[in-house]
Design an enzyme around this catalytic site. Sequence first.
Site, PDB file in Angstrom:
ATOM      1  N   TYR A  38       0.794  -1.234   0.000  1.00  0.00           N
ATOM      2  CA  TYR A  38       0.000   0.000   0.000  1.00  0.00           C
ATOM      3  C   TYR A  38       0.827   1.285   0.000  1.00  0.00           C
ATOM      4  O   TYR A  38       0.494   2.234  -0.728  1.00  0.00           O
ATOM      5  CB  TYR A  38      -0.992  -0.019   1.156  1.00  0.00           C
ATOM      6  N   GLU A  41      -8.888  -7.045   4.592  1.00  0.00           N
ATOM      7  CA  GLU A  41      -8.143  -8.142   3.974  1.00  0.00           C
ATOM      8  C   GLU A  41      -7.471  -9.015   5.021  1.00  0.00           C
ATOM      9  O   GLU A  41      -7.436 -10.250   4.885  1.00  0.00           O
ATOM     10  CB  GLU A  41      -7.133  -7.571   2.980  1.00  0.00           C
TER      11      GLU A  41
END
Length: 402
Positions: free
Chosen positions: A95, A138
Amino acid sequence: MLSAAHKAIVTATVPLLETGGEALTTHFYRILLDEHPEVRPLFNQANQVSGEQPRALANGVLMYAKNIDRLEALGDLATQIVQKHVALQILPEHYPIVGACLLRAIREVLGAEVATDAVIEAWAAAYGQLADILIGTEAAEYDRKAAAPGGWRGGRAFRVARKEAESAEITSFYLEPVDGQPVLDFAPGQYIGLRLDVNGQEARRNYSLSAAPNGRSYRISVKREPGGLVSTHLHDQVQVGSVVELFPPSGGFTLADAERPLVLISGGVGITPTLAMLETALARTPQRPVRFIHCARSHKVHAFRRAIDALAHQHPQFERFYCYDEAPAADDVEVAPHAVGRINAASLAQWLPAAAEGVRDIDAYFLGPKPFMQQVQRSLRTLGVPDRQVRYEFFGPASALE
């Protein structure tokens, strides 16, 4: 932290995203993939060339900006993103790389006069909020799959136990775990992530599970795509006995329990998840009426026809209909379709259960090439199928039909 001022700035950029979002995301991917080779395996390069990946991301960024104050309105889009990420094993360390490239692309595409320090700060906060949400969701999915019976985390070695040609283009691979232990159950319609070494380079792809769950093995059915790196490798290089690495099943396009008539509509290799749905529906609710509608270019590329025909003979509540772009030879009656040409509302009207007072009370699932899906969606609406009873999935990047 995302403040009210940040939200106001992000919302103010919506008109720019509506007109220039694809240019921004195209530049973003160029930076990301050129400068960070470690993330290249996570992306299908064919979707970059076609523009499908940048368009899908542009749509996602736009929807996020429009709904920054009510993220629940993103609905299925957020679920699709999480499921795709889990299937490919996107991890928290990915990310920050994506965030830095996105902010740089905003600055370079919009220019310093528009992408001021305040705008960059607002988008950094907005991206941080989204990343935190996705990472948390997630992580919960990874934990759930690892803890479930037959589950695992990360990659798991599977051996090709059987390889079978289903048509001139589609081949099935029967995959059994090398460790001999049970495999994670899945919902019909889901897919697995596959990690391969192709010519010395890592590649990851998602493939629909094309047979009902059995707790012991998985089946995927792969179309040889012209110029397709991974599909060509699977067809030509992966043989019985080859070992591949699988990630646990994922996906939100799944068969729901219901008693109303079920209609499964597919085009080309879009048939794969509907096969698992069909087998499960016939076994789970034997009295439920089921219509199976499949479209293909010709009988030569129509996979699983014999298997579907056999099911139709075994289950009186099950009817199937085939539509080909090309008609077979006049004397080849064994492979004659029910219609020739592209599917439309007129052909569907003949094959769907009848309407009552203008409404067709059915559950419809469909999947295939995007133009095919757009036509099916329009036709179902025209024929009175409620939107809430229509479900579909995309191969590749999450996109919008309308």
